[in-house]
Write a protein that holds these residues in place. Sequence first.
Motif, PDB file in Angstrom:
ATOM      1  N   LEU A  10       0.863  -1.169   0.000  1.00  0.00           N
ATOM      2  CA  LEU A  10       0.000   0.000   0.000  1.00  0.00           C
ATOM      3  C   LEU A  10       0.907   1.228   0.000  1.00  0.00           C
ATOM      4  CD1 LEU A  10      -2.918   1.023   0.139  1.00  0.00           C
ATOM      5  CD2 LEU A  10      -2.763   0.880   2.629  1.00  0.00           C
ATOM      6  N   TYR A  11       0.777   2.057  -1.035  1.00  0.00           N
ATOM      7  CA  TYR A  11       1.628   3.228  -1.218  1.00  0.00           C
ATOM      8  C   TYR A  11       0.906   4.452  -0.684  1.00  0.00           C
ATOM      9  CZ  TYR A  11       3.651  -0.275  -4.221  1.00  0.00           C
ATOM     10  OH  TYR A  11       4.173  -1.454  -4.691  1.00  0.00           O
ATOM     11  N   VAL A  12       1.503   5.103   0.324  1.00  0.00           N
ATOM     12  CA  VAL A  12       0.847   6.201   1.040  1.00  0.00           C
ATOM     13  C   VAL A  12       1.772   7.405   1.145  1.00  0.00           C
ATOM     14  CG1 VAL A  12      -0.615   4.609   2.357  1.00  0.00           C
ATOM     15  CG2 VAL A  12       1.578   5.314   3.302  1.00  0.00           C
ATOM     16  N   GLU A  13       1.183   8.536   1.472  1.00  0.00           N
ATOM     17  CA  GLU A  13       1.956   9.777   1.628  1.00  0.00           C
ATOM     18  C   GLU A  13       2.705   9.808   2.962  1.00  0.00           C
ATOM     19  OE1 GLU A  13       2.082  11.917  -0.917  1.00  0.00           O
ATOM     20  OE2 GLU A  13       0.581  10.799  -2.054  1.00  0.00           O
ATOM     21  N   ASP A  14       2.037   9.415   4.041  1.00  0.00           N
ATOM     22  CA  ASP A  14       2.613   9.504   5.385  1.00  0.00           C
ATOM     23  C   ASP A  14       2.473   8.144   6.069  1.00  0.00           C
ATOM     24  OD1 ASP A  14       3.196   9.971   8.098  1.00  0.00           O
ATOM     25  OD2 ASP A  14       2.288  11.966   8.065  1.00  0.00           O
ATOM     26  N   GLN A  15       3.514   7.350   5.989  1.00  0.00           N
ATOM     27  CA  GLN A  15       3.470   5.976   6.498  1.00  0.00           C
ATOM     28  C   GLN A  15       3.125   5.905   7.987  1.00  0.00           C
ATOM     29  OE1 GLN A  15       7.342   5.804   4.502  1.00  0.00           O
ATOM     30  NE2 GLN A  15       6.999   3.593   4.476  1.00  0.00           N
ATOM     31  N   LYS A  16       3.752   6.733   8.793  1.00  0.00           N
ATOM     32  CA  LYS A  16       3.520   6.663  10.238  1.00  0.00           C
ATOM     33  C   LYS A  16       2.082   7.039  10.591  1.00  0.00           C
ATOM     34  CE  LYS A  16       8.212   6.969  11.707  1.00  0.00           C
ATOM     35  NZ  LYS A  16       8.982   6.972  12.901  1.00  0.00           N
ATOM     36  N   ASP A  37      19.558   1.924   4.843  1.00  0.00           N
ATOM     37  CA  ASP A  37      20.536   3.009   4.729  1.00  0.00           C
ATOM     38  C   ASP A  37      20.199   4.047   3.657  1.00  0.00           C
ATOM     39  OD1 ASP A  37      22.044   1.983   6.787  1.00  0.00           O
ATOM     40  OD2 ASP A  37      23.377   0.857   5.479  1.00  0.00           O
ATOM     41  N   ASN A  38      19.616   3.620   2.545  1.00  0.00           N
ATOM     42  CA  ASN A  38      19.336   4.560   1.449  1.00  0.00           C
ATOM     43  C   ASN A  38      18.074   5.394   1.703  1.00  0.00           C
ATOM     44  OD1 ASN A  38      17.302   2.694   1.078  1.00  0.00           O
ATOM     45  ND2 ASN A  38      17.801   2.218  -1.040  1.00  0.00           N
ATOM     46  N   GLY A  39      17.501   5.315   2.913  1.00  0.00           N
ATOM     47  CA  GLY A  39      16.317   6.088   3.241  1.00  0.00           C
ATOM     48  C   GLY A  39      15.021   5.341   3.009  1.00  0.00           C
ATOM     49  N   PHE A  40      15.114   4.142   2.443  1.00  0.00           N
ATOM     50  CA  PHE A  40      13.919   3.332   2.200  1.00  0.00           C
ATOM     51  C   PHE A  40      13.376   2.854   3.541  1.00  0.00           C
ATOM     52  CE2 PHE A  40      11.759  -0.635   0.886  1.00  0.00           C
ATOM     53  CZ  PHE A  40      10.883  -0.081  -0.050  1.00  0.00           C
ATOM     54  N   TYR A  41      12.093   3.079   3.761  1.00  0.00           N
ATOM     55  CA  TYR A  41      11.461   2.772   5.044  1.00  0.00           C
ATOM     56  C   TYR A  41      10.112   2.126   4.786  1.00  0.00           C
ATOM     57  CZ  TYR A  41       8.939   3.899   9.391  1.00  0.00           C
ATOM     58  OH  TYR A  41       8.189   3.840  10.537  1.00  0.00           O
ATOM     59  N   TRP A  42       9.763   1.109   5.541  1.00  0.00           N
ATOM     60  CA  TRP A  42       8.464   0.471   5.408  1.00  0.00           C
ATOM     61  C   TRP A  42       7.966  -0.006   6.759  1.00  0.00           C
ATOM     62  CZ3 TRP A  42       8.742  -4.536   7.005  1.00  0.00           C
ATOM     63  CH2 TRP A  42       9.969  -5.193   6.877  1.00  0.00           C
ATOM     64  N   ILE A  43       6.626  -0.143   6.854  1.00  0.00           N
ATOM     65  CA  ILE A  43       5.962  -0.631   8.055  1.00  0.00           C
ATOM     66  C   ILE A  43       5.025  -1.760   7.625  1.00  0.00           C
ATOM     67  CG2 ILE A  43       4.466  -0.069  10.015  1.00  0.00           C
ATOM     68  CD1 ILE A  43       5.210   2.914   9.519  1.00  0.00           C
ATOM     69  N   GLU A  44       5.144  -2.897   8.278  1.00  0.00           N
ATOM     70  CA  GLU A  44       4.272  -4.041   7.978  1.00  0.00           C
ATOM     71  C   GLU A  44       3.235  -4.167   9.083  1.00  0.00           C
ATOM     72  OE1 GLU A  44       4.536  -8.826   6.990  1.00  0.00           O
ATOM     73  OE2 GLU A  44       6.308  -7.794   7.738  1.00  0.00           O
ATOM     74  N   ILE A  45       1.951  -4.176   8.696  1.00  0.00           N
ATOM     75  CA  ILE A  45       0.848  -4.263   9.654  1.00  0.00           C
ATOM     76  C   ILE A  45      -0.083  -5.416   9.273  1.00  0.00           C
ATOM     77  CG2 ILE A  45       0.913  -1.807  10.236  1.00  0.00           C
ATOM     78  CD1 ILE A  45      -1.454  -1.398   8.311  1.00  0.00           C
ATOM     79  N   ALA A  46      -0.850  -5.886  10.251  1.00  0.00           N
ATOM     80  CA  ALA A  46      -1.793  -6.979   9.998  1.00  0.00           C
ATOM     81  C   ALA A  46      -2.866  -6.965  11.090  1.00  0.00           C
ATOM     82  CB  ALA A  46      -1.067  -8.323   9.992  1.00  0.00           C
ATOM     83  N   PRO A  47      -3.987  -7.671  10.847  1.00  0.00           N
ATOM     84  CA  PRO A  47      -5.032  -7.727  11.868  1.00  0.00           C
ATOM     85  C   PRO A  47      -4.558  -8.367  13.176  1.00  0.00           C
ATOM     86  CG  PRO A  47      -5.856  -8.556   9.772  1.00  0.00           C
ATOM     87  CD  PRO A  47      -4.382  -8.348   9.615  1.00  0.00           C
ATOM     88  N   LYS A  60       4.904   6.567  -0.984  1.00  0.00           N
ATOM     89  CA  LYS A  60       4.498   6.687  -2.387  1.00  0.00           C
ATOM     90  C   LYS A  60       5.521   7.481  -3.213  1.00  0.00           C
ATOM     91  CE  LYS A  60       0.090   7.153  -3.405  1.00  0.00           C
ATOM     92  NZ  LYS A  60      -1.265   7.689  -3.629  1.00  0.00           N
ATOM     93  N   ALA A  61       6.009   8.596  -2.687  1.00  0.00           N
ATOM     94  CA  ALA A  61       6.964   9.437  -3.429  1.00  0.00           C
ATOM     95  C   ALA A  61       8.274   8.698  -3.678  1.00  0.00           C
ATOM     96  CB  ALA A  61       7.215  10.744  -2.686  1.00  0.00           C
ATOM     97  N   MET A  62       8.764   7.976  -2.681  1.00  0.00           N
ATOM     98  CA  MET A  62      10.020   7.252  -2.841  1.00  0.00           C
ATOM     99  C   MET A  62       9.874   6.119  -3.856  1.00  0.00           C
ATOM    100  SD  MET A  62      12.686   5.628  -0.140  1.00  0.00           S
ATOM    101  CE  MET A  62      13.556   7.183  -0.019  1.00  0.00           C
ATOM    102  N   ILE A  63       8.774   5.394  -3.793  1.00  0.00           N
ATOM    103  CA  ILE A  63       8.552   4.297  -4.745  1.00  0.00           C
ATOM    104  C   ILE A  63       8.421   4.852  -6.156  1.00  0.00           C
ATOM    105  CG2 ILE A  63       6.966   2.447  -5.435  1.00  0.00           C
ATOM    106  CD1 ILE A  63       8.610   1.754  -2.942  1.00  0.00           C
ATOM    107  N   ALA A  64       7.708   5.959  -6.307  1.00  0.00           N
ATOM    108  CA  ALA A  64       7.556   6.585  -7.628  1.00  0.00           C
ATOM    109  C   ALA A  64       8.904   6.999  -8.196  1.00  0.00           C
ATOM    110  CB  ALA A  64       6.629   7.791  -7.537  1.00  0.00           C
ATOM    111  N   LYS A  65       9.791   7.464  -7.340  1.00  0.00           N
ATOM    112  CA  LYS A  65      11.139   7.863  -7.776  1.00  0.00           C
ATOM    113  C   LYS A  65      11.966   6.636  -8.168  1.00  0.00           C
ATOM    114  CE  LYS A  65      15.002  10.620  -6.112  1.00  0.00           C
ATOM    115  NZ  LYS A  65      15.547  11.351  -4.966  1.00  0.00           N
ATOM    116  N   MET A  66      11.850   5.564  -7.383  1.00  0.00           N
ATOM    117  CA  MET A  66      12.630   4.352  -7.631  1.00  0.00           C
ATOM    118  C   MET A  66      12.111   3.575  -8.840  1.00  0.00           C
ATOM    119  SD  MET A  66      13.136   3.044  -3.687  1.00  0.00           S
ATOM    120  CE  MET A  66      13.563   1.398  -4.171  1.00  0.00           C
ATOM    121  N   GLN A  67      10.773   3.527  -8.983  1.00  0.00           N
ATOM    122  CA  GLN A  67      10.147   2.749 -10.059  1.00  0.00           C
ATOM    123  C   GLN A  67       9.000   3.552 -10.667  1.00  0.00           C
ATOM    124  OE1 GLN A  67       9.405  -0.907  -7.687  1.00  0.00           O
ATOM    125  NE2 GLN A  67      10.553  -1.891  -9.332  1.00  0.00           N
TER     126      GLN A  67
END
Length: 125
Positions: A10-16, A37-47, A60-67
């Motif tokens: 899920l690609y979002v503007e504000d992950q936190k 290290d390259n600034g890539f950050y992710w959060i995994e959530i589940a029920p 979303k912005a970082m993924i758009a830049k990378m791919q």
Amino acid sequence: MITTLGQIMLYVEDQKAVAQFWIEKIGFVILAEEQVDNGFYWIEIAPTKEATTSIVLHNKAMIAKMQPELNLATPSLLFDSANLDETYRIFKEKGVTVGDLVTMPGRRVFNFSDNEGNYFAIQEK
């Protein structure tokens, strides 16, 4: 052969902020959180911690830049609830934007949105 669905990206503007929405309002838990290290950050959530499928929140912005060719639209996710009326009531009490409870052939369902306006649905199972 595919045996299960592991993760949904899920690609979002504000992950936190989106993670806090899912945790505080929907009742999900954080399974993992990682900063590379390259600034890539992710959060995994589940029920639950035992869930076999999880949602991974990406910037979303970082993924758009990378791919740049990647489709960053919100996937259509349909969740299950054992007690739809109770879930609906709790979501409303917690200030979640919800649609009407709708009866469709073979099921009852309602839509809800996160704090970024992404819409999802939940059905009674």
